[in-house]
Motif scaffolding. Structure first.
Motif, mmCIF file in Angstrom:
data_model
loop_
_atom_site.group_PDB
_atom_site.id
_atom_site.type_symbol
_atom_site.label_atom_id
_atom_site.label_comp_id
_atom_site.label_asym_id
_atom_site.label_seq_id
_atom_site.Cartn_x
_atom_site.Cartn_y
_atom_site.Cartn_z
ATOM 1 N N GLY A 166 129.103 23.230 45.166
ATOM 2 C CA GLY A 166 129.350 23.829 43.867
ATOM 3 C C GLY A 166 128.076 23.886 43.056
ATOM 4 N N VAL A 167 128.174 24.437 41.854
ATOM 5 C CA VAL A 167 127.053 24.487 40.921
ATOM 6 C C VAL A 167 127.531 23.992 39.568
ATOM 7 N N SER A 168 126.574 23.631 38.721
ATOM 8 C CA SER A 168 126.883 23.172 37.371
ATOM 9 C C SER A 168 125.949 23.841 36.373
ATOM 10 N N SER A 169 126.517 24.261 35.243
ATOM 11 C CA SER A 169 125.766 24.846 34.130
ATOM 12 C C SER A 169 125.090 26.166 34.474
ATOM 13 N N TYR A 170 125.557 26.856 35.499
ATOM 14 C CA TYR A 170 125.053 28.195 35.818
ATOM 15 C C TYR A 170 125.722 29.231 34.907
ATOM 16 N N SER A 171 124.964 30.241 34.521
ATOM 17 C CA SER A 171 125.533 31.364 33.781
ATOM 18 C C SER A 171 126.463 32.165 34.691
ATOM 19 N N ALA A 172 127.215 33.067 34.095
ATOM 20 C CA ALA A 172 128.089 33.940 34.878
ATOM 21 C C ALA A 172 127.280 34.772 35.856
ATOM 22 N N ASP A 173 126.172 35.339 35.381
ATOM 23 C CA ASP A 173 125.328 36.182 36.221
ATOM 24 C C ASP A 173 124.757 35.391 37.395
ATOM 25 N N MET A 174 124.248 34.215 37.132
ATOM 26 C CA MET A 174 123.631 33.427 38.187
ATOM 27 C C MET A 174 124.692 32.900 39.155
ATOM 28 N N THR A 175 125.869 32.574 38.649
ATOM 29 C CA THR A 175 126.957 32.136 39.526
ATOM 30 C C THR A 175 127.339 33.240 40.497
ATOM 31 N N LEU A 176 127.410 34.461 40.000
ATOM 32 C CA LEU A 176 127.754 35.590 40.864
ATOM 33 C C LEU A 176 126.699 35.796 41.944
ATOM 34 N N LYS A 177 125.422 35.688 41.585
ATOM 35 C CA LYS A 177 124.359 35.840 42.587
ATOM 36 C C LYS A 177 124.418 34.712 43.621
ATOM 37 N N ALA A 178 124.677 33.491 43.163
ATOM 38 C CA ALA A 178 124.811 32.368 44.096
ATOM 39 C C ALA A 178 125.985 32.585 45.040
ATOM 40 N N TYR A 179 127.086 33.087 44.491
ATOM 41 C CA TYR A 179 128.275 33.359 45.304
ATOM 42 C C TYR A 179 127.971 34.393 46.383
ATOM 43 N N GLU A 180 127.257 35.447 46.010
ATOM 44 C CA GLU A 180 126.949 36.500 46.985
ATOM 45 C C GLU A 180 126.072 35.975 48.118
ATOM 46 N N ILE A 181 125.115 35.116 47.790
ATOM 47 C CA ILE A 181 124.248 34.533 48.820
ATOM 48 C C ILE A 181 125.055 33.628 49.745
ATOM 49 N N LEU A 182 125.850 32.766 49.165
ATOM 50 C CA LEU A 182 126.594 31.796 49.970
ATOM 51 C C LEU A 182 127.724 32.451 50.759
ATOM 52 N N LYS A 183 128.293 33.519 50.231
ATOM 53 C CA LYS A 183 129.326 34.235 50.976
ATOM 54 C C LYS A 183 128.752 34.826 52.258
ATOM 55 N N GLN A 184 127.546 35.371 52.184
ATOM 56 C CA GLN A 184 126.905 35.933 53.376
ATOM 57 C C GLN A 184 126.659 34.865 54.432
ATOM 58 N N GLN A 185 126.403 33.657 53.980
ATOM 59 C CA GLN A 185 126.119 32.559 54.900
ATOM 60 C C GLN A 185 127.379 31.864 55.398
ATOM 61 N N GLY A 186 128.516 32.201 54.789
ATOM 62 C CA GLY A 186 129.767 31.558 55.172
ATOM 63 C C GLY A 186 129.897 30.134 54.660
ATOM 64 N N THR A 187 129.198 29.831 53.568
ATOM 65 C CA THR A 187 129.197 28.486 53.008
ATOM 66 C C THR A 187 130.410 28.281 52.096
ATOM 67 N N PRO A 188 131.113 27.151 52.184
ATOM 68 C CA PRO A 188 132.291 26.916 51.339
ATOM 69 C C PRO A 188 131.919 26.542 49.910
ATOM 70 N N PHE A 189 131.495 27.562 49.164
ATOM 71 C CA PHE A 189 131.188 27.435 47.736
ATOM 72 C C PHE A 189 132.487 27.636 46.979
ATOM 73 N N ILE A 190 132.987 26.572 46.324
ATOM 74 C CA ILE A 190 134.349 26.648 45.799
ATOM 75 C C ILE A 190 134.490 26.334 44.318
ATOM 76 N N ILE A 191 133.421 25.831 43.642
ATOM 77 C CA ILE A 191 133.668 25.279 42.308
ATOM 78 C C ILE A 191 132.426 25.327 41.431
ATOM 79 N N HIS A 192 132.671 25.469 40.146
ATOM 80 C CA HIS A 192 131.635 25.422 39.116
ATOM 81 C C HIS A 192 132.009 24.291 38.158
#
Length: 345
Positions: A166-192
């Motif tokens: 997960g991530v903490s204190s990320y903006s909406a924009d940065m969270t979306l970019k992190a999600y797109e990167i981790l989705k491509q890698q198949g990483t279980p990114f589940i929580i903010h």
């Protein structure tokens, strides 16, 4: 006498699914940011954790720098695991984080692959664990490419040292970019994990909508605004309160405007038959985008008071409207600047 968990521990705690993942969190989780470090009373912290688990709190949240001194909350967690909770490891969710300053030099802070992986190795050693359930990047890094930070989170999961990230204190924009990167890698990114309370509502601008759209859970830290949304400061600053100790709670938070806010909110809570703390937690949980409210507790009594927020989670439209008059920005968010960091292109 060895600790034996209460058999009825799952009877009254509601559990909420974390975004679109299979993981469920208790509606209220326990954070070890304050009160569980080496400068605190070991047996008091132990009693709080026992009571929390007996009441269905399955999630204990830590970070590498929790204490004080830094690292000591994880060291104590390791001792409590060994003394009490080892038989219940598969019933527990233990999370930790890295992203703030932890050791000297250029490799002990922010979001490089070297720092994050080394930090988690240290955390696991302190806690005596083979893995954590959730590992967070604790705050955005203005200099390290987001691809590197997210790549480190992916490597951590693939190494078996964390089940989810997960991530903490990320903006909406940065969270979306992190999600797109981790989705491509198949990483279980589940929580903010953002800060969120009646005096700090920044997540309502864009972040909660983004989390809902991409299917991430949200665990809100500091729902009591570091104790400001309790009865502690209704009549000023008591001795031995966090405000007298310096650190993350500045006396400037107890402004005349904030005292007016919390006194008005306290009047609403009394009409609801709740303490101010209970209403503040229930208010955070009113939002279906919130998976869990992350609280702290200095004593078993404080913990029980907070958990009793679950007895009344419903608000009428009139109550919400009245609360909105006073639940306005109190200038208490120490993490707002972190959320404004933009992801590198």
């Amino acid at each position: 006498m060895p600790y034996v968990a209460e058999q009825s521990r799952y009877d009254s705690m509601p559990y909420r699914r974390t975004g679109r993942s299979g993981l469920q969190l208790p509606a209220i989780s326990l954070g070890l940011w304050q009160n569980f470090g080496g400068e605190d009373v070991f047996e008091t912290g132990r009693a709080v954790l026992r009571r929390a688990f007996d009441r269905g709190v399955t999630h204990f949240d830590l970070a590498n720098n929790y204490g004080p001194p830094a690292g000591s909350a994880e060291e104590n967690m390791g001792r409590w695991m060994q003394l009490d909770f080892q038989p219940y490891r598969d019933e527990l969710l233990i999370s930790t984080k890295a992203g703030w300053n932890m050791w000297p030099g250029p490799y002990g802070n922010f979001g490089s692959r070297k720092y994050l992986i080394a930090s988690l190795d240290q955390s696991l050693k302190r806690m005596g664990l083979d893995y954590v359930d959730i590992f967070y990047h604790h705050r955005p890094d203005p200099d390290t490419p987001l691809e590197e930070t997210m790549g480190a989170l992916d490597q951590i999961v693939r190494s078996g040292k964390a089940l989810y990230v997960g991530v903490s204190s990320y903006s909406a924009d940065m969270t979306l970019k992190a999600y797109e990167i981790l989705k491509q890698q198949g990483t279980p990114f589940i929580i903010h994990q953002p800060s969120y309370s009646m005096l700090n509502r920044w997540v309502e601008d864009e972040l909660l909508d983004t989390l809902r759209d991409i299917g991430l859970g949200c665990i809100a830290f500091s729902p009591l605004a570091q104790g400001l949304l309790t009865n502690k400061y209704l009549n000023g600053v008591p001795e031995l309160s966090r405000a007298t100790r310096g650190g993350s709670f500045a006396k400037t938070m107890i402004s005349g405007e904030n005292l007016e806010r919390i006194r008005s909110l306290n009047n609403i809570a009394e009409r609801r038959g709740q303490s101010l703390a209970q209403m503040a937690i229930a208010w955070v949980l009113r939002n279906p985008a919130i998976t869990s409210a992350l609280i702290g507790a200095r004593t078993v009594e404080q913990l029980d008071n907070s958990l009793s927020a679950l007895d009344n989670l419903d608000f009428s439209a009139d109550e919400i409207s009245e609360i909105d008059r006073y639940a306005t920005d109190g200038g208490i968010d120490l993490w707002r600047a972190q959320s404004r960091i933009k992801a590198q292109n």
